[in-house]
Design a protein around this motif. Structure first.
Motif, mmCIF file in Angstrom:
data_model
loop_
_atom_site.group_PDB
_atom_site.id
_atom_site.type_symbol
_atom_site.label_atom_id
_atom_site.label_comp_id
_atom_site.label_asym_id
_atom_site.label_seq_id
_atom_site.Cartn_x
_atom_site.Cartn_y
_atom_site.Cartn_z
ATOM 1 N N ILE A 1 101.350 69.557 -15.852
ATOM 2 C CA ILE A 1 101.678 70.720 -16.582
ATOM 3 C C ILE A 1 103.380 70.680 -16.329
ATOM 4 C CG2 ILE A 1 101.834 73.179 -16.421
ATOM 5 C CD1 ILE A 1 99.093 73.236 -15.667
ATOM 6 N N GLN A 2 104.194 70.517 -17.301
ATOM 7 C CA GLN A 2 105.560 70.829 -17.365
ATOM 8 C C GLN A 2 105.984 71.891 -16.738
ATOM 9 O OE1 GLN A 2 107.399 67.900 -18.830
ATOM 10 N NE2 GLN A 2 105.319 67.197 -18.691
ATOM 11 N N HIS A 3 107.098 71.969 -16.123
ATOM 12 C CA HIS A 3 107.581 72.982 -15.277
ATOM 13 C C HIS A 3 109.260 73.178 -15.435
ATOM 14 C CE1 HIS A 3 107.876 69.736 -11.999
ATOM 15 N NE2 HIS A 3 108.982 70.067 -12.148
ATOM 16 N N GLY A 4 109.655 74.164 -15.189
ATOM 17 C CA GLY A 4 111.012 74.642 -15.281
ATOM 18 C C GLY A 4 111.489 75.098 -13.875
ATOM 19 N N VAL A 5 112.553 74.447 -13.368
ATOM 20 C CA VAL A 5 113.023 74.882 -11.924
ATOM 21 C C VAL A 5 114.409 75.039 -11.850
ATOM 22 C CG1 VAL A 5 113.237 73.766 -9.620
ATOM 23 C CG2 VAL A 5 111.207 73.537 -10.955
ATOM 24 N N ILE A 29 106.419 74.198 -2.809
ATOM 25 C CA ILE A 29 105.857 73.182 -2.722
ATOM 26 C C ILE A 29 104.441 72.854 -3.462
ATOM 27 C CG2 ILE A 29 104.660 71.338 -1.014
ATOM 28 C CD1 ILE A 29 106.768 72.331 1.085
ATOM 29 N N CYS A 30 103.830 73.989 -3.461
ATOM 30 C CA CYS A 30 102.536 74.352 -3.978
ATOM 31 C C CYS A 30 102.582 74.128 -5.358
ATOM 32 C CB CYS A 30 101.630 75.279 -3.354
ATOM 33 S SG CYS A 30 100.000 75.854 -4.085
ATOM 34 N N PHE A 31 103.509 74.833 -5.998
ATOM 35 C CA PHE A 31 104.036 74.811 -7.459
ATOM 36 C C PHE A 31 104.101 73.528 -8.036
ATOM 37 C CE2 PHE A 31 107.149 74.975 -10.677
ATOM 38 C CZ PHE A 31 106.432 75.604 -11.739
ATOM 39 N N LEU A 32 104.927 72.669 -7.392
ATOM 40 C CA LEU A 32 105.304 71.414 -7.953
ATOM 41 C C LEU A 32 104.119 70.325 -7.706
ATOM 42 C CD1 LEU A 32 109.083 70.927 -6.377
ATOM 43 C CD2 LEU A 32 108.219 71.583 -8.872
ATOM 44 N N LYS A 33 103.364 70.590 -6.576
ATOM 45 C CA LYS A 33 102.301 69.843 -6.230
ATOM 46 C C LYS A 33 101.406 69.796 -7.264
ATOM 47 C CE LYS A 33 98.568 69.469 -2.890
ATOM 48 N NZ LYS A 33 98.109 69.972 -1.621
ATOM 49 N N LEU A 34 100.989 71.475 -7.568
ATOM 50 C CA LEU A 34 99.776 71.362 -8.429
ATOM 51 C C LEU A 34 100.173 71.150 -10.009
ATOM 52 C CD1 LEU A 34 98.311 74.734 -7.090
ATOM 53 C CD2 LEU A 34 97.726 72.215 -6.692
ATOM 54 N N THR A 35 101.488 71.346 -10.380
ATOM 55 C CA THR A 35 101.790 71.214 -11.779
ATOM 56 C C THR A 35 101.837 69.482 -11.954
ATOM 57 O OG1 THR A 35 104.043 71.115 -11.073
ATOM 58 C CG2 THR A 35 103.077 73.161 -12.186
ATOM 59 N N ASP A 36 102.058 68.852 -10.764
ATOM 60 C CA ASP A 36 102.061 67.351 -11.014
ATOM 61 C C ASP A 36 100.609 66.986 -11.056
ATOM 62 O OD1 ASP A 36 103.356 64.777 -10.732
ATOM 63 O OD2 ASP A 36 101.974 64.649 -9.185
ATOM 64 N N GLY A 95 112.023 68.950 -11.495
ATOM 65 C CA GLY A 95 112.546 68.231 -12.737
ATOM 66 C C GLY A 95 111.724 67.008 -13.209
ATOM 67 N N ALA A 96 110.864 66.397 -12.205
ATOM 68 C CA ALA A 96 110.158 65.141 -12.594
ATOM 69 C C ALA A 96 109.134 65.321 -13.771
ATOM 70 C CB ALA A 96 109.421 64.531 -11.217
ATOM 71 N N ARG A 97 108.768 66.649 -13.935
ATOM 72 C CA ARG A 97 107.638 66.899 -15.058
ATOM 73 C C ARG A 97 108.407 67.992 -15.993
ATOM 74 N NH1 ARG A 97 103.402 64.490 -14.849
ATOM 75 N NH2 ARG A 97 102.475 65.744 -16.657
#
Length: 289
Positions: free
Chosen positions: A62-66, A51-58, A96-98
């Motif tokens: 910052i783009q992310h891969g999941v 959760i922290c990863f998705l929240k902070l990259t948003d 995947g949103a970012r």
């Protein structure tokens, strides 16, 4: 720049510095949507860190891969059901949103921990993946002569495909919906207003103690002991039992996530926009529309 990052080291301070340094893509070993599944694949982090990863990259754009793994050998139906339920914690920043999202069967090769623990009968249920293996091209007399997992990559059989189909449908719905929230000051109360596709769907009125719990767990994953110590600087007379009730109340509203033993706690919403409040406010309440 792009980089892998350990989920247990995530914090607002770290990601702010990485964003300022020019990092625009991060990859983390996300792997699963529940603590039990993460434990089963021997990950050091837990769902709160995801959760922290998705929240902070948003937050820092910052783009992310999941990656989300299906068919972990010890996977139970309860694990997939909990994965479906936990999607709501990610409603404001779905995987995947970012960036990229891959929901796929677990792959296994020779000498992996699961492989060495499985019987030959269990190994035979794993499916050859022609894209990553030469096993399917070997003559049958060679192919059956030994441990076939030494010859390529095999993917897990899906025992709960009906639930995983439901998971994918719900994930798609969360990705397509435009969900957002807004902090408001209404008189002397803090109100968190949630919207979906422009419509107000929920309003939560939070007293100052509830807001402070969200603030302490805003920038990184914390444990209950650390949360208690920091809360008591503002509310020295707050009983521990009351604090645990607050944590449970916020979790029930999907505003905060905690594991069963309250060892990993993270606010789902960013409290940077939460209005400052005085020391005495009405009890928290929630209105859904």
């Amino acid at each position: 720049y792009s980089s892998d990052i350990a989920a247990t080291r995530l914090s607002t301070t770290t990601l702010r510095k990485m964003a300022l340094a020019g990092f625009d893509h991060l990859l983390v070993g996300f792997e699963a949507m529940t603590d039990r599944l993460l434990e089963k694949v021997n990950k050091a982090h837990r769902f709160a860190h995801n959760i922290c990863f998705l929240k902070l990259t948003d937050k820092f754009r910052i783009q992310h891969g999941v990656n989300i793994l299906m068919g972990v050998p010890d996977e139970a139906r309860e694990d997939v059901i909990e994965s479906i339920q936990n999607l709501h914690y990610l409603r404001f920043y779905p995987p995947g949103a970012r960036g990229g999202l891959w929901i796929r069967p677990m792959f296994l090769g020779a000498r992996a921990p699961y492989e060495t623990a499985m019987s030959d009968t269990e190994k035979d249920q794993w499916i050859i993946d022609d894209a990553y293996s030469a096993y399917g091209f070997l003559p049958e007399r060679i192919a059956i002569a030994g441990n076939r997992m030494h010859l390529g990559a095999f993917r897990a059989p899906l025992r709960h495909s009906d639930l995983w189909d439901e998971f994918k449908v719900l994930m798609d719905a969360y990705q397509k919906a435009q969900r957002e929230y807004l902090w408001l000051a209404r008189g002397e109360e803090a109100v968190l207003q949630e919207r979906c596709d422009g419509e107000i769907v929920k309003e939560s009125t939070l007293e100052t103690q509830y807001c402070e719990v969200l603030r302490v767990a805003n920038d990184r994953v914390v444990g209950f002991r650390e949360l208690s110590q920091k809360i008591r600087t503002a509310f020295p007379d707050l009983p521990e039992a009351k604090l645990k009730d607050i944590v449970c109340d916020l979790k029930s509203e999907y505003l905060l996530y905690t594991d069963e033993k309250q060892r990993n706690i993270i606010s789902v919403v960013d409290t940077d926009g939460c209005p400052p409040l005085g020391s005495e406010r009405p009890s928290s309440s929630t209105t859904e529309r």
